[in-house]
Design an enzyme around this catalytic site. Structure first.
Site, PDB file in Angstrom:
ATOM      1  N   GLU A   1      40.214  11.534  26.050  1.00  0.00           N
ATOM      2  CA  GLU A   1      39.280  10.967  27.035  1.00  0.00           C
ATOM      3  C   GLU A   1      39.848   9.812  27.856  1.00  0.00           C
ATOM      4  OE1 GLU A   1      35.519  10.081  25.200  1.00  0.00           O
ATOM      5  OE2 GLU A   1      35.133  12.184  24.757  1.00  0.00           O
TER       6      GLU A   1
ATOM      7  N   TYR B   1      29.387  16.230  26.087  1.00  0.00           N
ATOM      8  CA  TYR B   1      28.207  15.739  25.374  1.00  0.00           C
ATOM      9  C   TYR B   1      26.917  15.898  26.170  1.00  0.00           C
ATOM     10  CZ  TYR B   1      31.238  13.885  21.787  1.00  0.00           C
ATOM     11  OH  TYR B   1      32.140  13.779  20.769  1.00  0.00           O
TER      12      TYR B   1
ATOM     13  N   GLU C   1      35.561  18.350  21.612  1.00  0.00           N
ATOM     14  CA  GLU C   1      34.456  17.645  20.946  1.00  0.00           C
ATOM     15  C   GLU C   1      33.149  18.101  21.561  1.00  0.00           C
ATOM     16  OE1 GLU C   1      34.539  13.326  21.087  1.00  0.00           O
ATOM     17  OE2 GLU C   1      36.691  13.294  20.658  1.00  0.00           O
TER      18      GLU C   1
ATOM     19  N   TRP D   1      32.129  17.431  17.034  1.00  0.00           N
ATOM     20  CA  TRP D   1      32.228  15.999  16.754  1.00  0.00           C
ATOM     21  C   TRP D   1      30.963  15.638  15.997  1.00  0.00           C
ATOM     22  CZ3 TRP D   1      35.971  12.465  16.996  1.00  0.00           C
ATOM     23  CH2 TRP D   1      35.591  11.150  16.645  1.00  0.00           C
TER      24      TRP D   1
ATOM     25  N   GLU E   1      31.064   4.186  15.380  1.00  0.00           N
ATOM     26  CA  GLU E   1      30.933   4.639  16.766  1.00  0.00           C
ATOM     27  C   GLU E   1      31.263   3.506  17.754  1.00  0.00           C
ATOM     28  OE1 GLU E   1      30.798   7.441  18.276  1.00  0.00           O
ATOM     29  OE2 GLU E   1      29.973   6.895  20.221  1.00  0.00           O
ATOM     30  N   TRP E   2      32.513   3.049  17.694  1.00  0.00           N
ATOM     31  CA  TRP E   2      33.036   2.117  18.703  1.00  0.00           C
ATOM     32  C   TRP E   2      32.096   0.927  18.936  1.00  0.00           C
ATOM     33  CZ3 TRP E   2      37.874   3.470  18.898  1.00  0.00           C
ATOM     34  CH2 TRP E   2      38.217   4.822  18.776  1.00  0.00           C
TER      35      TRP E   2
END
Ligand code: GBH
Length: 462
Positions: free
Chosen positions: A170, A295, A356, A402, A409-410
């Site tokens: 990404e 997503y 993902e 994913w 999560e970041w």
């Protein structure tokens, strides 16, 4: 139950995978001599991570990698997508590789192969060594070559057993959220001045791809996260805003790889990319497959003329949402439309891999079994969208969930759970959810025959 008796079908030989990334699952980032990364710096910035958490221990996977191999093997995955962090391999961002870390990934690759799962590593899932960022990170063209040297070190150690590689994960997120808005590491807020990071990442990818092939790699690609952009209103202003957003999120990362050129940025009042002679030929011939993470679609409207950014992202009307709320609408047809659009633009494109796809939903922190019907519904409908695109002639060969595990999560810390497997972050205990069993059964039925893809959650769980 679906009123439509004709359900989509995926061809025999279609491959199934699940993904994780190093920082999100491993913990112990400095074990075995791992170096400092831009995420260590970001985590140390007050307010940067929503719940104030660090990525340590996350799933403690650096020490529990056997448990993860067992879970991947239990699904009977064709491939497992995981990442190797640059700062573990080159703690100072240069020099010969850190043997202890390379030993770790070498053992991990052996364990996957012994379990019958093909290792499919990603070389950059956002953890840049702080030393490289201090030298300008992706704003500095020279760091493309440093990345290729790192790739070469990893390939020298694993290339006898690993044939398939993703270079970057990404790059759009790195540019847009890492360097433009600062929502992710390295937290720079350069707005459109972040655009050179697009080209330097694609160059880094292409040089790394050449280095990997020089060490015998069979297949190299990267993963772009694409979104399907729609204007909120059918007006010239909203259409222009949507086209600008589509260009900086999708177009600038896609065109050079699939057509060897950049979109006309001047038309959007944007600066040209810092391209040198030969760059585009190299980038345009750098991939053996095209990776796509998908997503959600994005709905865009024109911003107030005084805003430095010409578009606003708004909730998608009428769409259900994931655990992120309106930011993440659920529209599976958008994946089908995106894939068919891609095929229309690039009829000669290589095989597509969905690198993902998945969703977070509110789930208990400590639990045994989670009956995650929403996730099964999300996955089933997106796999059905892929099957429809394949039926329309799009060469998708692989689908990746994913994520295998709930993880860190970041900037959202531990607030979002994406896993097929529940993880109790306090104890490290892993418990497969209902979606794990569902995915295992889908994979196993696809091995015996062309797989009929259920299109509703009701069918999926029957
Ligand atoms: C992918 O990112 C990543 O590859 C993966 O690591 C990640 O866990 C997964 O998808 C789920 O997010 O920047 O404040 O809006 C997709 C892009 C980046 C979107 C983080 C959500 C939320 C924080 N994601 N972003 S913010």
């Amino acid at each position: 139950m679906s009123p439509d008796p004709v359900r989509p079908v995926l061809p025999a030989g279609f491959r199934w995978s699940a993904a994780t990334s190093a920082l999100q699952i491993e913990g112990s980032p400095h074990a075995d001599g791992g170096g400092r990364s831009i995420w260590d710096d970001f985590i140390a910035t007050p307010g940067a991570v929503k719940d104030g958490s660090s990525a340590d221990p996350a799933c403690d996977s650096y020490r529990r990698s056997d448990a993860d191999v067992a879970l991947a093997s239990g699904l009977r995955l064709d491939r497992y997508r995981f990442s190797i962090p640059w700062a573990r391999v080159q703690p100072d961002g240069r020099g010969t590789g850190n043997t202890a870390a390379l030993d770790h990934y070498s053992r991990f690759v052996d364990a996957l192969l012994a379990a019958g799962v093909t290792p499919f590593p990603t070389l950059y899932h956002w953890e840049m060594p702080t030393a490289v960022e201090e030298d300008g990170g992706w704003l500095n063209r020279d760091n493309a070559e440093r990345f290729a040297e790192y790739a070469s070190i990893v390939a020298a150690r694993l290339g006898d057993r690993v044939a398939h590689w993703y270079t970057l994960n990404e790059p759009a997120m790195t540019t847009l959220q890492g360097y433009a808005t600062g929502a992710l590491a390295p937290g720079r807020q350069l707005l459109f001045d972040a655009l050179p990071t697009v080209h330097h990442q694609l160059l880094a990818h292409a040089r790394a791809a050449a280095a990997l092939r020089a060490q015998g790699a069979a297949q190299v690609g990267l993963v772009n996260n694409h979104t399907w952009v729609q204007p909120l209103h059918d007006t010239a202003e909203d259409q222009a805003a949507a086209l600008t957003y589509d260009t900086i999120h999708n177009g600038v990362f896609r065109e050079p790889l699939l057509a060897g050129t950049y979109p006309d940025l001047e038309a959007f009042g944007l600066p040209d990319m810092p391209v040198h002679d030969g760059d585009l030929a190299l980038i345009g011939s750098s991939i053996d497959f095209y990776g796509i993470n998908f997503y959600n679609p994005t709905t865009v409207t024109a911003a107030d003329p005084s805003s430095p950014i010409p578009f606003d992202i708004v909730p998608t009307p009428g769409a259900a949402v994931t655990g992120f709320g309106p930011e993440w609408p659920i529209v599976p047809e958008a994946l089908r439309d995106l894939l068919i659009d891609l095929q229309g633009r690039y009829p000669e494109m290589p095989a597509v891999i969905i690198g993902e796809n998945g969703a977070s939903f509110p789930e208990p922190e400590r639990a045994g079994r989670v009956d995650d019907k929403d996730r099964i519904d999300y996955l089933a409908r997106h796999i059905a969208a892929v099957a429809e695109a394949v039926a329309a002639g799009v060469p998708v060969e692989e689908y990746t969930v994913w994520s295998l595990l709930d993880n860190w999560e970041w900037a959202d810390g531990y607030t979002q759970r994406f896993g097929l497997v529940h993880v109790d972050f306090a104890s490290g205990e892993r418990t497969p959810k209902a979606s794990y069993d569902w995915y295992r059964d889908l994979i196993s039925s696809s091995r015996s025959e062309n797989v009929q893809i259920p299109t509703t959650q009701e069918e999926a769980t029957r």
